[in-house]
Design an enzyme around this catalytic site. Structure first.
Site, PDB file in Angstrom:
ATOM      1  CE  LYS A 134      -0.442  -0.518   5.000  1.00 56.48           C
ATOM      2  NZ  LYS A 134      -1.222  -1.215   6.037  1.00 56.48           N
ATOM      3  NE  ARG A 166      -6.790   0.094  11.860  1.00 55.61           N
ATOM      4  CZ  ARG A 166      -5.582   0.009  11.312  1.00 55.61           C
ATOM      5  NH1 ARG A 166      -4.734   1.026  11.405  1.00 55.61           N
ATOM      6  NH2 ARG A 166      -5.205  -1.070  10.659  1.00 55.61           N
ATOM      7  CG  MET A 185      10.590  24.155   0.989  1.00 54.24           C
ATOM      8  SD  MET A 185       9.781  25.343  -0.089  1.00 54.24           S
ATOM      9  CE  MET A 185       8.560  26.040   0.994  1.00 54.24           C
ATOM     10  CE1 TYR A 221      13.871  31.743   6.658  1.00 53.79           C
ATOM     11  CE2 TYR A 221      14.077  29.403   6.148  1.00 53.79           C
ATOM     12  CZ  TYR A 221      13.905  30.716   5.735  1.00 53.79           C
ATOM     13  OH  TYR A 221      13.766  30.994   4.402  1.00 53.79           O
TER      14      TYR A 221
HETATM   15  C1  LIG Z   1      -0.428  -2.234   6.590  1.00 56.40           C
HETATM   16  C2  LIG Z   1      -0.942  -3.544   6.969  1.00 56.40           C
HETATM   17  C3  LIG Z   1      -0.081  -4.630   7.198  1.00 56.40           C
HETATM   18  C4  LIG Z   1       1.420  -4.494   7.173  1.00 56.40           C
HETATM   19  O1  LIG Z   1       1.847  -3.915   8.386  1.00 56.40           O
HETATM   20  P1  LIG Z   1       3.398  -3.744   8.743  1.00 56.40           P
HETATM   21  O2  LIG Z   1       3.407  -3.300  10.137  1.00 56.40           O
HETATM   22  O3  LIG Z   1       3.932  -2.708   7.810  1.00 56.40           O
HETATM   23  O4  LIG Z   1       4.019  -5.062   8.506  1.00 56.40           O
HETATM   24  C5  LIG Z   1      -0.643  -5.875   7.459  1.00 56.40           C
HETATM   25  N1  LIG Z   1      -1.989  -6.033   7.523  1.00 56.40           N
HETATM   26  C6  LIG Z   1      -2.841  -5.006   7.344  1.00 56.40           C
HETATM   27  C7  LIG Z   1      -4.314  -5.252   7.449  1.00 56.40           C
HETATM   28  C8  LIG Z   1      -2.355  -3.738   7.081  1.00 56.40           C
HETATM   29  O5  LIG Z   1      -3.202  -2.722   6.902  1.00 56.40           O
END
Ligand SMILES: *Cc1c(COP(=O)(O)O)cnc(C)c1O
Length: 373
Positions: free
Chosen positions: A35, A130, A304, A256
């Site tokens: 993702k 969640r 920046m 800054y």
């Molecule tokens: C993002 C995610 C993972 C991977 O998690 P990591 O901590 O990066 O290994 C696994 N399962 C679900 C449902 C996730 O959303």
């Protein structure tokens, strides 16, 4: 010449880290979690390093489409399932497997016309609160899904909230097992922390593991364990060069807000990287960088486009010297150097995950492919 800031993606490190996940759960299949564009590494690049995975898990149908465009014919799992009924058309067309975590998603499936039934992962909320069905609603969701002609196989999954910490997974594991014991279907429970810390238990490993951050070579439980402890290799290096040098006197300030005041004469290096590149603006004084492979602390505010570092102890550092913000540094005295992304993140009060995902669009990315030399 372009600005000397670049991110390197190390394909061999991705291979290695995927193998580490396999070692931890040799009898399980692997969803490589990609993702957020492969945690900021770029979907196309990570695909090269992770094609030995059994499937790819992500959130976004557009990213799933990209994987199909790259000729990936294996499983793809939508970790949050579909967001509206129409998305199911895409699942049918692209052959996507999807998580089912609420009744609405079952309603949409029941009304969906598809030639090929879908493979789904039914999610139980075992305490993360969640996504997912409560343990008590799980069985009826499973029965409802199993009865649908639109559904092929139903697999069972949950997600741990504390696999990386002292609370651990036992309470969630017990809930999951109690409420799914007699339901058929493959199981998937573990993220990276679950895999590295808890997957010695076959009930925890299940049939599919879901490694994310470990594939990119960061530790899920830093500072308790660093990536080297878990034998992971950083898949991303962010590097730049020194573009300016200042000699300052006691009482002079840097950057800054005059946030840094020298207490003695100092030699300061100006680095071509800033918060517009994804480097955290809140990085405090003392956050390390590697200058020619040697550690130096940053001073003053991150701006920046620039960061300031104290080079007083590094007389050989000059304009053009390579600086590593995180990842794999240049050789120093014949030895490889590294600056763990987790260490930089820790200084900034965050986690390696956030830094790698936050790499900004203006940073050019190079793939380092060992097979091409
Ligand atoms: C993002 C995610 C993972 C991977 O998690 P990591 O901590 O990066 O290994 C696994 N399962 C679900 C449902 C996730 O959303």
């Amino acid at each position: 010449m372009p600005r000397p800031l670049e991110a390197l993606i190390h394909i061999d490190a991705l291979h290695h880290n995927l193998e580490r996940a396999r070692e931890c759960a040799p009898d399980a299949r692997i969803w490589a979690v990609v993702k957020a564009g492969g945690y900021g590494h770029g979907l196309k690049r990570i695909f090269e390093g992770l094609r030995a995975a059994d499937g790819f898990a992500l959130l976004d149908i557009a990213e799933a489409q990209k994987l199909r465009d790259m000729a990936w014919r294996g499983p793809i799992l939508l970790l949050e399932g579909v967001f509206e009924a129409r998305d199911l058309e895409w699942c049918s067309r692209l052959g996507l497997w999807h998580v089912v975590h609420c009744d609405e998603q079952i309603d949409w499936l029941a009304a969906h016309k598809t030639e090929w039934p879908h493979r789904v992962f039914l999610k139980m909320n075992t305490g993360m609160n969640r996504l997912g069905f409560t343990p008590h609603a799980f069985r009826s969701a499973w029965a409802r899904l199993s009865a649908l002609s639109q559904v092929d196989e139903v697999s069972l999954m949950t997600h741990f909230s504390d696999a990386d910490g002292p609370k651990g997974i036992d309470h969630q594991l017990k809930t999951f097992q109690t409420h799914s014991a007699d339901l058929s279907g493959e199981r998937s429970l573990c993220n990276s922390a679950g895999i590295l810390r808890h997957a010695a238990n076959p009930d925890v490993r299940g049939d599919w593991i879901r490694p994310g951050v470990m594939l990119y070579g960061a530790s899920p439980d830093y500072p308790e364990h660093d990536a080297a402890y878990w034998r992971l290799q950083p898949a991303m290096t962010l590097r730049t060069k020194i573009i300016g040098i200042q000699h300052i006197e006691a009482g002079d300030t840097v950057g800054y807000g005059s946030a840094f005041t020298a207490s003695k004469p100092m030699r300061i290096g100006i680095l071509a990287c800033g918060y517009a590149d994804g480097y955290p603006r809140n990085a405090p004084e003392g956050t390390p960088v590697l200058v020619g492979g040697e550690r130096a602390p940053i001073i003053g505010r991150v701006s920046m486009d620039m960061i300031n570092a104290d080079l007083s102890h590094l007389p050989h550092a000059v304009i053009g010297t390579e600086v590593t913000l995180w990842g794999q540094g240049p050789e120093h005295k014949g030895l490889a150097t590294q600056l763990p992304i987790d260490e930089v993140a820790h200084h900034c009060g965050t986690i390696g995950y956030e830094l790698m995902c936050a790499l900004s669009k203006r940073v050019s990315i190079l793939t380092v492919n060992p097979h091409q030399g």
